[in-house]
Write an enzyme that holds these catalytic residues in place. Structure first.
Site, short mmCIF file in Angstrom:
data_model
loop_
_atom_site.label_atom_id
_atom_site.label_comp_id
_atom_site.label_asym_id
_atom_site.label_seq_id
_atom_site.Cartn_x
_atom_site.Cartn_y
_atom_site.Cartn_z
N ASP A 150 0.82 -1.21 0.00
CA ASP A 150 0.00 0.00 0.00
C ASP A 150 0.86 1.26 0.00
OD1 ASP A 150 -2.24 -1.51 -0.05
OD2 ASP A 150 -2.66 -1.37 2.10
N GLU A 162 27.05 10.40 -18.01
CA GLU A 162 26.49 9.62 -16.90
C GLU A 162 25.62 8.47 -17.40
OE1 GLU A 162 26.98 10.15 -13.57
OE2 GLU A 162 28.51 11.56 -14.29
N HIS A 221 21.91 -4.45 -15.82
CA HIS A 221 21.77 -5.34 -14.65
C HIS A 221 20.32 -5.50 -14.18
CE1 HIS A 221 22.63 -7.35 -10.92
NE2 HIS A 221 22.26 -6.32 -10.18
N GLU A 266 23.09 6.80 -11.00
CA GLU A 266 23.64 6.62 -9.65
C GLU A 266 22.63 6.96 -8.57
OE1 GLU A 266 27.48 8.45 -9.19
OE2 GLU A 266 28.43 7.04 -10.59
#
Ligand code: HEM
Length: 464
Positions: free
Chosen positions: A204, A274, A322, A285
């Site tokens: 919830d 980045e 990943h 990150e």
């Protein structure tokens, strides 16, 4: 009424068998326990009687899952501090040495992690740290928010050890955080965010209230984490969970250099650079999911309500990233989405190792550690073969997963993939059709040892 394992549990109103289950279950299984400071003790048993007496006494230092959940509520209302986490797990050899013939039957658990190593393409057992080369009988986890509290509780545990129970090795975890206060791993990325949620109260809280549309349902049935404790007095109400431990060393320098090299190969400059690292992880990150936006800086808390529906060609988030490998969120193409969800496990990892550089600072890769830091990967499973092992073997290590529309192979998970690494495709522009083949990203994560445990019910420990 029997414990209903087919759905998440509403713990606050649990009664009957479900309430007993929570009273006898170890903490950290259905919900993560604070463990910023963590001691992981690996034990070997000598005399069976002494080992049993030790485990029984250890139960006196442990709290139940129910008590843990109540402590969290008390903290919310009155900021009152909780008590330390003490957890214990046994290996199949540990059960054997105790002379218990009714140990839980998962075949991977029975075989142990050394036997599984070949299938998982792990480095040879002879290369693991010494402590993991010997047979391990038990693990004890001690965790708390402060180093002092953890040390004090660790000392209480050690004081219980009889002469015939030896400490084979110890790992010390200590959490890292970024400027937002979120936990990060050593490569600098927010970790531990996406989890299967076994309590309706947690589901919830996660519900998306901004746009009202839920793209990812984080809920999971109790059956995905709980296992009847076959050696306990009453396995109908006494439950435990299989616990995977893997010490994964991270070569931070190698990974940070790989991020820079990937950015250079794709011509990504300044802020856009980045995105290279984000394409390896699947999040920036700060935790911003790459499929949601092309740059870091999402709202807080870190977003988890997304799917890959808007990115069927892997032009925003690469297929091999990943988090896309380890949770394709229904887009893997090899199974129905409901079956695919069953591979998810409750991750409870913690970082280890001290470093002299600031992990959140902008520094050249040469300033980063190459060894002695990493992740103590820990996860709870109800079926090791279908959860942890499936994820590592058939997703992370499998160059052909996920299945893509054009038949191209994504390659290995650049973070945890083990085995021969082919090149992979990475997109130069976010969301555009200009993917470029890139040579394999070097493997910067190395297994230093691991084991499979079962974390039994408190009732089992007291019955010894
Ligand atoms: C040193 C090794 C590892 C590093 C640096 C790492 C890092 C990360 C990071 C940064 C995230 C994103 C944050 C989040 O969603 O929670 C993540 C998520 C995840 N990782 Fe890992 N991880 C490692 C090992 C593993 C292993 C061994 C497995 C399983 C075999 C695994 C499975 C997952 C899963 C299932 C997720 C959540 C994906 C999702 O639901 O979106 N990780 N990891």
């Amino acid at each position: 009424m029997a414990v209903d394992l087919s759905t998440p549990l509403t713990w606050k109103s649990a009664t009957g068998d479900a309430a007993t289950m929570l009273d006898e279950l170890q903490p950290n299984i259905v919900k993560a326990h604070v463990r910023d400071h963590l001691s992981v003790l690996f034990l070997g048993f000598g005399d069976a009687g002494e080992a049993k007496t030790f485990l029984k006494a250890l139960a006196g230092l442990m709290k139940s899952a129910k008590k843990h959940l109540e402590e969290i509520e008390a903290f919310k209302t009155s900021q009152s501090g909780g008590t330390s986490y003490v957890g214990v797990g046994l290996t199949a050899t540990g059960y054997g040495k105790l002379g218990i013939g009714t140990a839980p039957g998962d075949p991977s658990f029975q075989g142990g992690a050394k036997k599984a190593a070949g299938n998982l393409v792990d480095p040879p057992v002879e290369s693991w740290d010494d402590a993991y080369q010997e047979p391990i009988d038990a693990v004890v986890l001690v965790g708390d928010a402060s180093a002092d509290a953890t040390q004090a509780k660790r000392a209480e545990v050690l004081a219980l050890l009889p002469g015939s129970v030896t400490v084979l090795g110890e790992e010390t975890g200590s959490g890292l955080t970024n400027e937002n206060g979120d936990g990060i791993e050593h490569f600098g990325y927010v970790d531990g965010r996406s989890q299967p949620l076994f309590l309706t109260e947690d589901v919830d809280t996660e519900r998306d209230t901004t746009d009202g549309i839920n793209e990812w349902d984080p809920s999971a049935p109790l059956s995905q984490v709980l296992v009847a404790d076959s050696a306990a007095p009453d396995p109908n109400v006494h439950f435990g969970s299989y616990f995977v431990f893997r010490k994964l060393e991270q070569n931070v320098q190698l990974f940070k250099q790989a991020e820079q090299d990937l950015a250079a190969r794709l011509g990504l400059k300044d802020e856009d650079a980045e995105r290279a690292g984000a394409m390896l992880i699947g999040r920036f990150e700060d935790g911003t999911p790459l499929v949601v936006q092309s740059a870091a800086g999402s709202h807080h808390p870190v977003e988890n309500d997304f799917s890959y529906d808007s990115d069927k060609l892997g032009q925003k988030c690469p297929f091999q990233a990943h988090i896309r490998k380890t949770n394709p969120r229904g887009s893997g193409g090899a199974e129905a989405p409901e079956a695919e969800r069953l591979h998810l496990m409750a991750r409870r990892g913690q970082t280890y190792g001290r470093r002299s550089d600031d992990p959140t600072a902008e520094l050249p890769p040469a300033y980063r550690p190459t060894k002695d830091v990493g992740l103590l990967f820990m996860a709870f499973n109800s079926n090791l073969g279908n959860q942890f092992e499936f994820t590592q073997r058939l997703w992370a290590n499998n160059p052909g997963f996920p299945i893509t529309a054009d038949g191209s192979k994504p390659g290995l998970d650049p973070v945890i993939g083990q085995g021969e690494r082919p090149g992979s495709n990475y997109s130069r522009d976010w969301g555009r059709n200009n993917v470029q083949p890139i040579d394999a990203i070097p493997q910067a994560v190395t297994l230093k040892g691991g084991e499979y445990f079962f974390m039994p019910s408190l009732a089992f420990l007291r019955s010894l």
